[in-house]
Design an enzyme around this catalytic site. Structure first.
Site, PDB file in Angstrom:
ATOM      1  N   ASP A 215     -39.074   9.949  44.654  1.00  0.00           N
ATOM      2  CA  ASP A 215     -37.654   9.900  44.289  1.00  0.00           C
ATOM      3  C   ASP A 215     -37.234   8.577  43.639  1.00  0.00           C
ATOM      4  O   ASP A 215     -36.078   8.422  43.255  1.00  0.00           O
ATOM      5  CB  ASP A 215     -36.781  10.173  45.528  1.00  0.00           C
ATOM      6  CG  ASP A 215     -37.092   9.230  46.678  1.00  0.00           C
ATOM      7  OD1 ASP A 215     -38.159   8.586  46.664  1.00  0.00           O
ATOM      8  OD2 ASP A 215     -36.262   9.135  47.599  1.00  0.00           O
ATOM      9  N   GLU A 301     -44.633  -1.058  55.908  1.00  0.00           N
ATOM     10  CA  GLU A 301     -45.276  -1.823  54.826  1.00  0.00           C
ATOM     11  C   GLU A 301     -46.080  -2.982  55.421  1.00  0.00           C
ATOM     12  O   GLU A 301     -47.230  -3.230  55.048  1.00  0.00           O
ATOM     13  CB  GLU A 301     -44.232  -2.354  53.834  1.00  0.00           C
ATOM     14  CG  GLU A 301     -43.523  -1.278  53.003  1.00  0.00           C
ATOM     15  CD  GLU A 301     -42.363  -0.589  53.719  1.00  0.00           C
ATOM     16  OE1 GLU A 301     -42.122  -0.881  54.915  1.00  0.00           O
ATOM     17  OE2 GLU A 301     -41.693   0.243  53.089  1.00  0.00           O
TER      18      GLU A 301
HETATM   19  C1  UGA Z   1     -38.021   4.281  52.398  1.00  0.00           C
HETATM   20  C2  UGA Z   1     -39.185   3.624  51.711  1.00  0.00           C
HETATM   21  O1  UGA Z   1     -38.899   3.445  50.341  1.00  0.00           O
HETATM   22  C3  UGA Z   1     -40.390   4.520  51.881  1.00  0.00           C
HETATM   23  O2  UGA Z   1     -41.446   4.049  51.123  1.00  0.00           O
HETATM   24  C4  UGA Z   1     -40.714   4.586  53.336  1.00  0.00           C
HETATM   25  O3  UGA Z   1     -41.784   5.450  53.560  1.00  0.00           O
HETATM   26  C5  UGA Z   1     -39.527   5.114  54.093  1.00  0.00           C
HETATM   27  O4  UGA Z   1     -38.325   4.394  53.750  1.00  0.00           O
HETATM   28  C6  UGA Z   1     -39.784   4.955  55.581  1.00  0.00           C
HETATM   29  O5  UGA Z   1     -39.259   4.034  56.169  1.00  0.00           O
HETATM   30  O6  UGA Z   1     -40.532   5.738  56.121  1.00  0.00           O
HETATM   31  P1  UGA Z   1     -36.826   6.612  51.741  1.00  0.00           P
HETATM   32  O7  UGA Z   1     -36.235   6.745  50.399  1.00  0.00           O
HETATM   33  O8  UGA Z   1     -35.912   6.434  52.880  1.00  0.00           O
HETATM   34  O9  UGA Z   1     -37.907   5.497  51.711  1.00  0.00           O
HETATM   35  O10 UGA Z   1     -37.836   7.820  52.066  1.00  0.00           O
HETATM   36  P2  UGA Z   1     -38.128   9.124  51.237  1.00  0.00           P
HETATM   37  O11 UGA Z   1     -38.050   8.849  49.774  1.00  0.00           O
HETATM   38  O12 UGA Z   1     -37.335  10.221  51.795  1.00  0.00           O
HETATM   39  O13 UGA Z   1     -39.668   9.364  51.610  1.00  0.00           O
HETATM   40  C7  UGA Z   1     -40.720   8.550  51.141  1.00  0.00           C
HETATM   41  C8  UGA Z   1     -41.811   9.426  50.536  1.00  0.00           C
HETATM   42  O14 UGA Z   1     -42.320  10.285  51.546  1.00  0.00           O
HETATM   43  C9  UGA Z   1     -41.318  10.305  49.404  1.00  0.00           C
HETATM   44  O15 UGA Z   1     -42.281  10.347  48.380  1.00  0.00           O
HETATM   45  C10 UGA Z   1     -41.147  11.659  50.052  1.00  0.00           C
HETATM   46  O16 UGA Z   1     -41.334  12.754  49.184  1.00  0.00           O
HETATM   47  C11 UGA Z   1     -42.187  11.643  51.160  1.00  0.00           C
HETATM   48  N1  UGA Z   1     -41.789  12.434  52.339  1.00  0.00           N
HETATM   49  C12 UGA Z   1     -40.534  12.359  52.862  1.00  0.00           C
HETATM   50  C13 UGA Z   1     -42.716  13.261  52.937  1.00  0.00           C
HETATM   51  O17 UGA Z   1     -43.861  13.349  52.476  1.00  0.00           O
HETATM   52  N2  UGA Z   1     -42.348  14.018  54.022  1.00  0.00           N
HETATM   53  C14 UGA Z   1     -41.088  13.965  54.551  1.00  0.00           C
HETATM   54  O18 UGA Z   1     -40.805  14.682  55.536  1.00  0.00           O
HETATM   55  C15 UGA Z   1     -40.163  13.126  53.947  1.00  0.00           C
HETATM   56 MN    MN Z   2     -37.004   7.457  48.720  1.00  0.00          MN
END
Ligand code: UGA
Ligand code: MN
Length: 355
Positions: A215, A301
């Site tokens: 995203d 991280e």
């Molecule tokens: C923030 C950070 O930018 C992420 O890199 C980090 O993993 C996350 O917080 C965290 O603390 O775990 P955020 O925008 O809140 O990210 O998270 P998402 O963009 O919703 O998810 C990160 C990635 O994991 C995305 O590529 C998303 O597609 C993937 N994801 C999300 C999954 O594979 N499974 C899920 O259930 C949710």
């Molecule tokens: Mn994100």
């Protein structure tokens, strides 16, 4: 092709030099032997003949090689013309994306099924298409690979690897949980690291690893910046942590000594996933290093980075961390009110249309 021809030229020059040397030696020989009169004439004739034969043999070999090169060139021309006829841009595209000297960038993208998934993947993949020597590792958070992602990748035009692993139940987000409640994409990134360590030998094929969430928004410049990563490179990330940007703070020597962030600045690496890249060789040397899903919020991280690098060894990029080339954008979850109403009325939208 050019290489083949220049090899021929080099060989020809070599032959010419050899025969000139031979000729020179022959003259010397004549000069030296002329006192000995006619009895040395036979030797000189023998030597000249030897040189001549050798020269002829070498010329023949060269002619043979040139013939083969010309045949290969014709065949390549034919293949290119045929390929162009069927896929007009393929030839230019391939030569544009392959550059043997560049380390490969491996972008690891965890992804999960939701209404905006295809839109997110489309947006970032079409950015990635502009990057040379790029390998996309897409890891679905799912028990099985989905048709949507499989077909999407097949048509993407990118070099890719498609993997999947489901986040353990205990760490899965509930439908109405706020997104920050559980870590996201952790097991998926770890699986991609496993795959890389098993399939790529960084000593033979240099590479750089980047964790590219589906995203975010990526400026192509960030990939130019990270390509030269020797240890771990770092840079600012826009729209993150409740700030316009977060970034590493540099001292007068241009080394990282702290983090500009409002949230938990005491974290060892107070940096978003989008703000760093890792040299693959370094990861190979620390092959046990992985993200730890059990750590407190915000420490994911750090859980990987503290195993492979120290703050002093970080390489600041993006004009000493003064430029933003990646944004932690988040896509609004679409409301499906009308869709739900139609469903209840027994008139759902056409399920054959992939969105
Ligand atoms: C923030 C950070 O930018 C992420 O890199 C980090 O993993 C996350 O917080 C965290 O603390 O775990 P955020 O925008 O809140 O990210 O998270 P998402 O963009 O919703 O998810 C990160 C990635 O994991 C995305 O590529 C998303 O597609 C993937 N994801 C999300 C999954 O594979 N499974 C899920 O259930 C949710
Ligand atoms: Mn994100």
């Amino acid at each position: 092709m050019r290489m083949g021809r220049s090899t021929i030229q080099k060989l020809l020059i070599l032959c010419l030099c050899a025969s000139l040397l031979g000729f020179f030696m022959m003259i010397m020989n004549i000069g030296f032997n002329c006192q000995n009169g006619a009895k040395t004439k036979g030797n000189v004739d023998g030597l000249a003949k030897e040189i001549n034969d050798d020269f002829k043999k070498k010329m023949k070999e060269l002619e043979e090689k040139e013939k083969n090169i010309n045949l290969a060139a014709k065949r390549l021309d034919f293949l290119q013309t045929t390929l162009r006829r069927q896929y007009p841009y393929a030839v230019d595209y391939i030569s544009q994306i392959i550059d043997d000297d560049l380390p490969t960038i491996y972008a690891i993208t965890p992804t999960y099924a939701r209404h905006v998934q295809k839109a997110e993947l489309t947006r970032i993949s079409q950015t990635f298409l502009h990057i040379k020597n790029f390998h996309w590792i897409v890891v679905e958070d799912a028990l099985e690979k989905s048709q949507l992602v499989s077909h999407f990748l097949e048509k993407s035009g990118l070099v890719y690897t498609h993997l999947n692993t489901k986040t353990p139940e205990h760490y899965q987000l509930g439908e109405n949980d706020p997104s920050w409640l559980k870590p996201r994409g952790v097991e998926q990134r770890n699986l991609a690291i496993d795959w890389l360590l098993r399939h790529v030998d960084a000593n033979k094929e240099p590479g750089v690893l980047y964790f590219a969430d589906d995203d975010n928004t990526y400026d192509l410049q960030i990939f130019h910046e990270m390509r030269s990563t020797q240890t771990v490179s770092v840079w600012p990330v826009g729209i993150v942590g409740g700030l316009k940007f977060e970034r590493p703070l540099l001292n007068a020597q241009g080394r990282v000594y702290a983090w500009y962030t409002a949230w938990k600045p005491e974290r060892p690496f107070a940096i978003d996933m989008a703000g760093f890249a890792v040299n693959l060789q370094l990861l190979q040397q620390n092959s046990q290093a992985r993200f730890d899903i059990r750590v407190p919020r915000g420490y994911i991280e750090s859980s990987l980075l503290s195993k492979i690098v120290t703050m002093e060894d970080l390489e600041p990029k993006a004009d000493l961390c003064t430029k933003v080339y990646v944004w932690h954008t988040r896509t609004e979850k679409p409301k499906m009110k009308q869709e739900d109403i139609l469903l209840k009325q027994g008139k759902p939208s056409d399920p054959n249309v992939e969105v």
